[in-house]
Design a protein around this motif. Structure first.
Motif, short mmCIF file in Angstrom:
data_model
loop_
_atom_site.label_atom_id
_atom_site.label_comp_id
_atom_site.label_asym_id
_atom_site.label_seq_id
_atom_site.Cartn_x
_atom_site.Cartn_y
_atom_site.Cartn_z
N CYS A 168 -17.79 9.84 2.01
CA CYS A 168 -16.67 9.39 3.19
C CYS A 168 -17.20 8.53 4.26
N PRO B 115 -0.66 7.53 1.81
CA PRO B 115 0.13 8.36 2.52
C PRO B 115 0.91 7.69 3.74
N ALA B 116 0.18 6.70 4.35
CA ALA B 116 0.78 6.19 5.39
C ALA B 116 2.04 5.33 4.78
N GLY C 41 -0.29 2.88 9.61
CA GLY C 41 -1.52 3.78 8.87
C GLY C 41 -2.81 3.27 9.57
N ALA C 42 -3.90 3.65 8.61
CA ALA C 42 -5.14 3.33 8.92
C ALA C 42 -5.34 1.93 9.34
N GLY D 285 0.69 -1.35 0.00
CA GLY D 285 -0.05 0.22 0.04
C GLY D 285 0.76 1.12 0.04
N ALA D 286 0.54 2.18 -0.98
CA ALA D 286 1.51 3.39 -1.43
C ALA D 286 0.79 4.66 -0.98
N GLU E 162 -0.60 -5.88 -7.26
CA GLU E 162 -1.62 -6.05 -5.98
C GLU E 162 -1.29 -7.43 -5.33
N VAL F 296 4.52 -1.47 -2.41
CA VAL F 296 3.86 -1.91 -3.80
C VAL F 296 2.36 -1.66 -3.69
N ALA G 42 0.04 -1.72 5.04
CA ALA G 42 -0.41 -0.14 5.03
C ALA G 42 -1.62 0.09 3.75
N THR G 43 -2.71 -1.11 3.89
CA THR G 43 -3.46 -1.17 2.86
C THR G 43 -4.63 -0.35 3.26
N GLY G 44 -4.76 0.45 4.36
CA GLY G 44 -5.90 1.34 4.99
C GLY G 44 -6.96 0.54 5.83
C1 FAD Z 1 -13.26 10.43 1.75
C2 FAD Z 1 -12.32 10.44 2.94
C3 FAD Z 1 -11.78 11.67 3.49
C4 FAD Z 1 -10.61 11.45 4.65
N1 FAD Z 1 -10.14 12.79 4.88
C5 FAD Z 1 -9.33 12.83 5.77
C6 FAD Z 1 -8.76 14.02 6.23
O1 FAD Z 1 -8.94 15.21 5.83
N2 FAD Z 1 -7.84 13.86 7.16
C7 FAD Z 1 -7.20 12.85 7.80
O2 FAD Z 1 -6.27 12.69 8.52
N3 FAD Z 1 -7.97 11.69 7.56
C8 FAD Z 1 -8.89 11.58 6.62
N4 FAD Z 1 -9.55 10.53 6.17
C9 FAD Z 1 -9.00 9.22 6.84
C10 FAD Z 1 -7.62 8.60 6.79
O3 FAD Z 1 -6.71 9.30 7.15
C11 FAD Z 1 -7.55 8.15 5.26
O4 FAD Z 1 -8.34 7.11 4.91
C12 FAD Z 1 -6.18 7.86 4.84
O5 FAD Z 1 -6.10 7.79 3.26
C13 FAD Z 1 -5.66 6.70 5.36
O6 FAD Z 1 -4.18 6.54 4.97
P1 FAD Z 1 -3.53 5.14 4.57
O7 FAD Z 1 -2.25 5.39 3.65
O8 FAD Z 1 -3.43 4.49 5.89
O9 FAD Z 1 -4.43 4.42 3.70
P2 FAD Z 1 -4.86 4.35 2.04
O10 FAD Z 1 -5.17 5.95 2.11
O11 FAD Z 1 -6.35 3.78 2.13
O12 FAD Z 1 -4.11 3.77 1.31
C14 FAD Z 1 -4.07 2.33 1.09
C15 FAD Z 1 -3.07 1.85 -0.23
O13 FAD Z 1 -2.98 0.60 0.02
C16 FAD Z 1 -3.24 -0.04 -1.38
N5 FAD Z 1 -3.81 -1.13 -1.40
C17 FAD Z 1 -5.03 -1.77 -0.93
N6 FAD Z 1 -4.80 -3.03 -1.11
C18 FAD Z 1 -3.90 -3.25 -1.59
C19 FAD Z 1 -3.25 -4.69 -2.10
N7 FAD Z 1 -3.69 -5.95 -1.71
N8 FAD Z 1 -2.00 -4.77 -2.49
C20 FAD Z 1 -1.25 -3.49 -2.82
N9 FAD Z 1 -1.74 -2.26 -2.27
C21 FAD Z 1 -3.03 -2.32 -1.82
C22 FAD Z 1 -4.41 1.04 -1.83
O14 FAD Z 1 -4.39 0.97 -3.23
C23 FAD Z 1 -4.09 2.51 -1.58
O15 FAD Z 1 -3.07 3.09 -2.27
C24 FAD Z 1 -10.29 10.22 5.13
C25 FAD Z 1 -10.87 9.39 4.77
C26 FAD Z 1 -11.93 9.30 3.66
C27 FAD Z 1 -12.48 7.94 3.25
#
Ligand code: FAD
Length: 394
Positions: free
Chosen positions: A234, A12-13, A252-253, A9-10, A100, A31, A129-131
């Protein structure tokens, strides 16, 4: 080649952790199915939480307004902004490959990751870090739901140097539950991002209901929409228990970094990535399992877990309040000393400070609401709260 760290997962986290690990000399790679795809979310945050990344801001406001009802509100003299997602991605410059992940297998010396096209990647430590997390999603006690639109209006009366963090002014005809507020980002005299938001509820509202409320609110304020440029839906699960950690390190999330009372996680992930990378560097000397353990301990020290338990309790309370009670709750919260408000929203308070904040809010509530919270506190979550407040909590 065997990597030290492979981050699934790329977003932000994952990007922040990949960048921090690479900067410390680890062979680290993320990746993601589509590394060039723009991050979809419109991230907003307090600018003082960006630290050295303060230059990745797309739009900034000098202050944030909170409105509880027609008579009560406050202006927070704290700059807020939206993130320029591409600038942040460029600044992090994380090494990312396309793919993926469909399976992860472990052995004594590391892990093998299989991609959808059958290719494999090998690393000492794998990060999730897939959220939403690779495993089954745990039940969440609350959800933040919001429906937003970037709109062109004939005109509006929102000050341009101030964003509206939460405006709980009643929407004529709207039901008392769930309480919703308007989140407003004024981008110009005719352009606004407006979002009708339920901060926390047990069963997520339908986006259509929130859209209808948003339209009613805008009409009530006299902001006549002439064009809708973008929509945002959201849905953020909040307050779920931390994932069980085996050989894959969550981040991350996926690692529970979403604030149980605000739904924010971006600043938290950016802030904690360097410390987690340090722990990985140190832990890897003793092998993959030790590295995961050290990194998880760096991410979730005992005091922070107890703090999160307090936040979850706050979340449970919020999901039970009606509009009037929610207005009173936030009027009391934003009357706290600014460092407590700031620390609570960021998730950086010590337990003693969090306790002080909770008592401060409690003391500022009307008597009837205090009585209801006491009744709620003793069934069924009060014991968990007492555990969190005691020094023996996990
Ligand atoms: C609409 C919305 C608005 C938000 N606004 C805010 C805000 O304003 N401020 C704030 O702090 N938080 C906000 N959040 C909450 C949270 O910060 C976000 O969800 C944030 O994007 C989480 O970051 P992350 O990098 O952990 O996960 P994500 O951003 O979800 O990134 C996960 C990555 O993993 C990849 N992935 C998933 N599965 C696989 C796999 N099997 N193989 C390879 N890659 C994979 C995805 O393609 C994605 O790029 C918001 C959430 C949502 C849904």
């Amino acid at each position: 080649m065997t990597l030290d760290l492979l981050i699934i997962g790329a977003g932000p986290a994952g990007s922040a952790l990949a960048a921090a690990a690479a900067a410390r000399g680890l062979a680290a790679q993320a990746v993601d199915p589509d590394p060039a795809r723009p991050w979809p979310n419109r991230y907003g945050l307090w600018l003082d939480e960006l630290g050295p990344l303060a230059d990745v801001v797309a739009h900034r406001w000098a202050a944030a307004a909170v409105t509880f009802d027609a008579a009560r509100g406050a202006s927070l003299a704290r700059a807020y902004g939206t993130v320029d997602n591409e600038a942040l991605r460029r600044r992090l410059a994380a090494p990312v490959v396309a793919g993926e992940v469909v399976a992860v297998d472990h052995d004594a010396t590391g892990s093998t990751v299989t991609l959808a096209d059958g290719a494999t990647l090998r690393a000492a430590v794998v990060v999730d870090a897939t959220g939403r997390g690779l495993g089954p999603a745990p039940a969440a006690p609350g959800y933040q739901v919001a429906y937003g639109r970037l709109v062109e209006v004939e005109g509006h009366d929102h000050p341009l140097d101030t964003m509206g963090l939460m405006d709980f002014s009643p929407v004529p005809g709207a039901p008392a539950r769930p309480p919703t507020f308007l989140y407003t980002m004024p981008f110009g005299p005719r352009r606004l991002f407006v979002e009708e938001t339920v901060l926390a509820e047990r069963r997520p509202s339908a986006f259509d209901d929130l859209a209808a409320r948003l339209e009613a609110r805008l009409a009530h304020r006299g902001w006549r929409v002439v064009a809708v440029h973008e929509e945002e839906r959201c849905l953020i699960p909040m307050g779920a228990p931390l994932p069980r950690v085996g050989r894959v390190l969550p981040f991350g999330a996926a690692a529970g970094l979403v604030h149980p009372a605000t739904g924010y996680s971006l600043a938290h992930s950016l802030r904690t990535a360097p410390g987690v990378a340090d722990a990985l560097v140190e832990g890897l000397a003793a092998g993959p399992a030790a590295a995961v353990e050290a990194a998880w301990a760096a991410l979730w020290p005992g005091e922070k877990r107890r703090l999160w338990t307090l936040y979850r309790f706050g979340l449970q309370v919020l999901t039970r309040l009606d509009v009037r009670e929610t207005q009173d709750f936030f009027a009391a919260f934003f009357a706290l000393p600014p460092p407590l408000v700031r620390g609570w929203l960021a998730g950086t308070l010590s337990l003693a400070e969090a306790r002080q904040a909770m008592w401060g809010v409690f003391g500022g509530l009307p008597g009837a609401l205090r009585a209801r919270l006491i009744a709620h506190g003793l069934r069924p979550h009060g014991w968990r709260l007492l555990g969190a407040l005691s020094s023996r909590g996990r």
